[in-house]
Design a protein around this motif. Structure first.
Motif, short mmCIF file in Angstrom:
data_model
loop_
_atom_site.label_atom_id
_atom_site.label_comp_id
_atom_site.label_asym_id
_atom_site.label_seq_id
_atom_site.Cartn_x
_atom_site.Cartn_y
_atom_site.Cartn_z
N ILE A 215 0.84 -1.20 0.00
CA ILE A 215 0.00 0.00 0.00
C ILE A 215 0.87 1.25 0.00
CG2 ILE A 215 -1.67 1.33 1.36
CD1 ILE A 215 -2.88 -1.37 2.22
N SER A 216 1.99 1.20 0.70
CA SER A 216 2.87 2.38 0.77
C SER A 216 3.49 2.70 -0.59
CB SER A 216 3.96 2.17 1.82
OG SER A 216 4.92 1.23 1.38
N GLN A 217 3.49 1.75 -1.51
CA GLN A 217 4.01 1.99 -2.86
C GLN A 217 3.04 2.78 -3.73
OE1 GLN A 217 7.24 1.11 -3.71
NE2 GLN A 217 7.29 0.62 -1.53
N LEU A 218 1.77 2.84 -3.31
CA LEU A 218 0.77 3.60 -4.05
C LEU A 218 0.88 5.07 -3.67
CD1 LEU A 218 -2.32 1.27 -3.42
CD2 LEU A 218 -0.86 1.33 -5.46
N SER A 219 0.48 5.94 -4.56
CA SER A 219 0.48 7.36 -4.23
C SER A 219 -0.61 7.64 -3.20
CB SER A 219 0.25 8.21 -5.48
OG SER A 219 -1.10 8.09 -5.91
N VAL A 220 -0.44 8.70 -2.45
CA VAL A 220 -1.44 9.08 -1.45
C VAL A 220 -2.78 9.33 -2.12
CG1 VAL A 220 -2.04 10.85 0.26
CG2 VAL A 220 0.31 10.01 0.10
#
Length: 109
Positions: free
Chosen positions: A66-71
């Protein structure tokens, strides 16, 4: 006993992955979305509905993925309302060893 399915799919292979999963799906099984698969959660939901997969005990994703996705992407996906949990690597390992699951199946097409 239940099965824990681990899906690692691109958008191009997601439908085939869901089709493959549906062959052995039983009510009460769970899904872990690996890699970029979490970005396609809305498509996953649509494909599950098309095939008639219901009674999902839980849908999980890894915090690192999930942290690899943009905010912006994370916000638009509304993941907190669609996921049963966000797992650390240790929690993921513990989930795969949980006695509620008699097998863990990884589908990566």
């Amino acid at each position: 006993m239940a099965t824990l399915y681990q899906l690692h799919s691109t958008m191009d292979t997601l439908r085939r992955s869901v089709d493959e999963m549906s062959r052995t799906w039983r009510s009460g099984d769970s899904i872990v979305l690996l890699g970029t698969t979490v970005a396609f959660i809305d498509w996953l939901d649509a494909y599950l509905g098309d095939i008639g997969i219901e009674d999902i005990a839980g849908i999980y994703a890894l915090a690192d993925d999930i942290s690899q996705l943009s905010v912006d992407t994370t916000g638009k996906l509304g993941l907190p309302s669609k996921l049963s949990g966000v797992l650390t690597d240790n929690e993921w390992v513990n989930l795969t060893q949980d006695k509620q699951f008699n097998k863990v199946v990884t589908i990566a097409l």
